[in-house]
Design an enzyme around this catalytic site. Structure first.
Site, mmCIF file in Angstrom:
data_model
loop_
_atom_site.group_PDB
_atom_site.id
_atom_site.type_symbol
_atom_site.label_atom_id
_atom_site.label_comp_id
_atom_site.label_asym_id
_atom_site.label_seq_id
_atom_site.Cartn_x
_atom_site.Cartn_y
_atom_site.Cartn_z
ATOM 1 N N VAL A 20 37.640 46.126 40.144
ATOM 2 C CA VAL A 20 38.523 44.983 39.881
ATOM 3 C C VAL A 20 39.843 45.470 39.293
ATOM 4 C CG1 VAL A 20 38.757 42.783 38.657
ATOM 5 C CG2 VAL A 20 36.506 43.513 39.500
ATOM 6 N N VAL A 141 33.260 33.971 36.334
ATOM 7 C CA VAL A 141 32.242 33.225 37.079
ATOM 8 C C VAL A 141 32.642 33.121 38.545
ATOM 9 C CG1 VAL A 141 30.954 31.063 37.255
ATOM 10 C CG2 VAL A 141 31.802 31.803 35.029
ATOM 11 N N ASP A 210 22.755 38.028 35.116
ATOM 12 C CA ASP A 210 24.163 37.801 35.465
ATOM 13 C C ASP A 210 24.384 36.320 35.821
ATOM 14 O OD1 ASP A 210 26.871 39.017 36.423
ATOM 15 O OD2 ASP A 210 26.164 37.895 38.161
ATOM 16 N N LYS A 214 26.737 33.488 33.733
ATOM 17 C CA LYS A 214 27.742 32.643 34.396
ATOM 18 C C LYS A 214 27.400 31.172 34.231
ATOM 19 C CE LYS A 214 28.808 36.300 37.730
ATOM 20 N NZ LYS A 214 28.364 36.941 38.982
ATOM 21 N N GLY A 311 33.334 41.674 44.116
ATOM 22 C CA GLY A 311 34.213 42.607 44.821
ATOM 23 C C GLY A 311 35.588 42.655 44.175
HETATM 24 N N1 HSE Z 1 27.340 41.729 40.119
HETATM 25 C C1 HSE Z 1 28.025 40.507 40.295
HETATM 26 C C2 HSE Z 1 27.535 39.869 41.569
HETATM 27 C C3 HSE Z 1 29.514 40.758 40.381
HETATM 28 O O1 HSE Z 1 26.780 40.501 42.305
HETATM 29 O O2 HSE Z 1 27.852 38.728 41.825
HETATM 30 C C4 HSE Z 1 30.338 39.569 40.060
HETATM 31 O O3 HSE Z 1 30.101 39.085 38.779
#
Ligand code: HSE
Length: 438
Positions: A20, A141, A210, A214, A311
């Site tokens: 990023v 998010v 993850d 979010k 990405g």
């Molecule tokens: N590892 C996360 C995903 C990246 O696969 O969505 C974005 O937060």
């Protein structure tokens, strides 16, 4: 009225040059030619970067006058920096210390760090508010999807009732690829890692953490509550087998790892779990690393946002918008309202929500197996919609039995499944997933 552009540049420091960070450097390098400076009303100047390894080839060019250092806290405090962009990741350690340092020094912060916000978002938002600076986190998010702005700004005249999302690109990529190419889980995970979607520690992706981070941010934005990161139901996709993918497809569903937050009376339910969606629903069609968020609000029903959720470039696009907001002088409180006015979440009771459920049993193919399953379900007052054997039993005499229940609660289902597991008719633990209605 004429809008006189400022000529004073907005000075940016970026900490963390992964996918990023590198994309953001490229985006800012082409700011002038892509018309960003005019849109921001002033030039945006990258003055400092921070990463561990200076010599790594990242496909970026940095000007020789730029401050390069390996100490994020130092650039967070540097007097010539107006905006500190945190792309390091992690809820503790240097990311947290540097963000706190920047806010304390009265600098705006832009971050993509969902783990940090899930753990410390309330305190960080309060600190930003106290210092009168922005704390922008659009990229935290669903990557490039503008979901933070959508909830905080575009839908602020509504009272949302439910937010559901495919929020992890890695999981969505794995599930899509398992279905499309009949490949096992591990092969699909490796491919997602090679494409740069996965977290540094992929257990964060596949075990649902993850998505949970979010979701806790979306809950707060949607319902105006403080961040509550203890998600009541948290399951990842590790236990999903090809049998589940095939059986659910035959039933007309598709499996997605969904984060769902909904208001139930004065309580809020937050869950992250593999969920069956009717395969003809628009959100069920969202495949690969693409993310989607479906919002139901009182004046604006069924808003679906779909786009790249992971990405370098898509996430940098969201970070850039947050920076440009600051350049434009647009200042909105991190969660759209003062933290002091945000109530804490009262978590909903587990039996406050009912679903239909899909259950797969690996059963010893003997007389009485169906009867045992049906009896224990009936004892929990669970009515069955269908029960079928999927395919032939294997050479070892194990049959896959697929059951769909009428609406019931998770505690009732789990009691029934425990009783069936103790009846010595199963070869493996039963698999169950709820069926979400849209
Ligand atoms: N590892 C996360 C995903 C990246 O696969 O969505 C974005 O937060």
């Amino acid at each position: 009225m004429h809008n006189h552009p400022h000529t004073t540049p907005l000075r940016i420091a970026i900490a963390g040059l992964g996918n990023v960070g590198a994309s953001l450097v490229n985006l800012l390098a082409s700011a002038q030619s892509r018309g960003l400076n005019a849109r921001s009303s002033r030039p945006i100047e990258l003055v400092a970067v921070c990463a561990r390894n200076k010599n790594k080839d990242r496909g970026i060019t940095l000007s020789s006058s730029m401050l390069w250092c390996d100490d994020a806290v130092k650039i967070a405090n540097a007097p010539n920096v107006d905006v500190f962009v945190e792309l390091i990741g992690g809820s503790e350690g240097v990311a947290r210390t540097a963000v706190e340092a920047a806010l304390n020094a009265g600098k705006h912060v832009v971050t993509a760090n969902k783990a940090l916000l899930a753990a410390h978002g309330n305190a960080l938002a309060a600190l930003a508010e106290q210092k009168g600076v922005s704390l922008n986190f659009e990229a935290s998010v669903a990557g490039g999807i503008p979901i933070v702005k959508t909830l905080r700004e575009s839908l602020c005249g509504n009272s949302p009732t439910r937010v559901m999302g495919i929020l992890n690109g890695t999981c969505n990529y794995i599930l899509t690829r398992m279905e499309a190419q009949s490949e096992p889980f591990d092969v699909c995970l490796k491919a997602a890692q090679e494409l740069g979607y996965a977290e540094a520690d992929p257990t964060f992706d596949i075990d649902g953490f993850d998505t949970a981070h979010k979701l806790s941010i979306l809950t707060s934005l949607a319902f105006g509550t403080q961040i509550h990161s203890e998600i009541q139901t948290l399951e990842g996709i590790r236990s999903i087998t090809y049998e589940d993918i095939a059986a659910t497809r035959d039933l007309g569903y598709r499996i997605k790892l969904l984060g769902i937050a909904q208001r139930i009376g004065n309580t809020i339910s937050q869950s992250v779990q593999p969920t069956l969606l009717p395969h003809n629903a628009a959100i069920a069609d969202v495949g690969g690393a693409t993310n989607a968020v479906l919002i139901d609000a009182d004046f604006m029903p069924s808003l679906l946002l779909v786009g790249a959720g992971a990405g370098g470039n898509p996430t940098a696009s969201a970070v850039a918008a947050d920076i440009i907001d600051i350049a434009r002088g647009l200042h909105i409180l991190p969660f759209g309202q003062s933290v002091a006015h945000m109530p804490v979440v009262l978590p909903a009771q587990a039996d406050a929500i009912s679903h239909r459920y899909y259950v797969r049993f690996a059963v010893q193919d003997k007389p009485g197996a169906f009867a045992t399953i049906a009896t224990h379900m009936a004892q929990q007052n669970i009515s069955l919609e269908s029960i079928v054997q999927h395919g032939q039993s294997s050479s070892s005499g194990i049959a896959q039995v697929i059951l769909v229940t009428h609406k019931t609660t998770a505690p009732a289902l789990h009691k029934a499944l425990d009783a069936i597991s103790n009846a010595h008719i199963l070869a493996t633990k039963p698999q169950s997933m709820c069926i979400e209605s849209l």
